[in-house]
Design an enzyme around this catalytic site. Sequence first.
Site, PDB file in Angstrom:
ATOM      1  N   GLY A  65       0.831  -1.192   0.000  1.00  0.00           N
ATOM      2  CA  GLY A  65       0.000   0.000   0.000  1.00  0.00           C
ATOM      3  C   GLY A  65       0.869   1.246   0.000  1.00  0.00           C
ATOM      4  CD  GLN A  91       3.474   5.853   2.482  1.00  0.00           C
ATOM      5  OE1 GLN A  91       2.505   5.304   1.979  1.00  0.00           O
ATOM      6  NE2 GLN A  91       4.446   5.192   3.078  1.00  0.00           N
ATOM      7  CB  CYS A  96       5.132   2.399   7.318  1.00  0.00           C
ATOM      8  SG  CYS A  96       4.748   3.904   6.419  1.00  0.00           S
ATOM      9  CG  LEU A  97       6.462   0.916   1.279  1.00  0.00           C
ATOM     10  CD1 LEU A  97       5.837   1.198  -0.087  1.00  0.00           C
ATOM     11  CD2 LEU A  97       7.570  -0.122   1.153  1.00  0.00           C
ATOM     12  CG  HIS A 100      -0.560   1.547   7.148  1.00  0.00           C
ATOM     13  ND1 HIS A 100       0.401   1.132   8.049  1.00  0.00           N
ATOM     14  CD2 HIS A 100       0.091   2.368   6.279  1.00  0.00           C
ATOM     15  CE1 HIS A 100       1.557   1.688   7.742  1.00  0.00           C
ATOM     16  NE2 HIS A 100       1.397   2.444   6.658  1.00  0.00           N
ATOM     17  CD  GLU A 101      -1.043   2.531   2.617  1.00  0.00           C
ATOM     18  OE1 GLU A 101      -0.606   3.691   2.481  1.00  0.00           O
ATOM     19  OE2 GLU A 101      -0.320   1.574   2.952  1.00  0.00           O
ATOM     20  CG  HIS A 150       0.194   7.046   5.340  1.00  0.00           C
ATOM     21  ND1 HIS A 150       1.324   7.584   5.929  1.00  0.00           N
ATOM     22  CD2 HIS A 150       0.477   5.737   5.120  1.00  0.00           C
ATOM     23  CE1 HIS A 150       2.237   6.619   6.069  1.00  0.00           C
ATOM     24  NE2 HIS A 150       1.747   5.489   5.600  1.00  0.00           N
TER      25      HIS A 150
HETATM   26 ZN    ZN Z   1       2.645   3.674   5.623  1.00  0.00          ZN
END
Ligand code: ZN
Length: 172
Positions: free
Chosen positions: A46, A51, A89-90, A131-132, A135
């Site tokens: 995701g 991000q 998380c990326l 999660h997304e 953000h």
């Molecule tokens: Zn994340």
Amino acid sequence: MAIRKIVERGDPVLEKVCRPVTEFNGRLHTLLDDMRETLEEASGVGLAAPQVGVLRRVCIVEDSEGEILELINPEIIATGGEQTGLEGCLSIPGRYGIVTRPYKVRVRAQDRDGVTFEVEDEDLTARCFCHEIEHLDGHLYTEHCDHLLSDEEVQKYIEDHPEQFGQDEEEE
Ligand code: ZN
């Protein structure tokens, strides 16, 4: 399409509330295409627009079938059950925490042409929706766990919870 740079924790862009998308134009489509390519390159499940430094309510989620769902102006409209598991998380590469989320999540969003739809999923995909979408309001999963795990703790967690890591499939 182009791979965009993923910003990391500490960058103020990850703490901002994103603005809704109002124009479903070529610029949005380019952003979505770039996000797909960026997600694929990073081997994530995701990615949210902030991000990649874009403060708009856009995120993408890979579901259990490997399909990429594009969610514009998404909202969680229903949840059910509970799951506790590892989350990463990326924007926080290589680190994990243990986070409790709903087991099932229903989302209302718009597609890249502005058409409203609803999607419901469970397990990892439901976790990813939460999660997304967080953000987009400037929140990171680290707010839900007391600490980030050490490498040893991650290893131990995986050994203690083989059912969460597709061990059955790998043994076939
Ligand atoms: Zn994340």
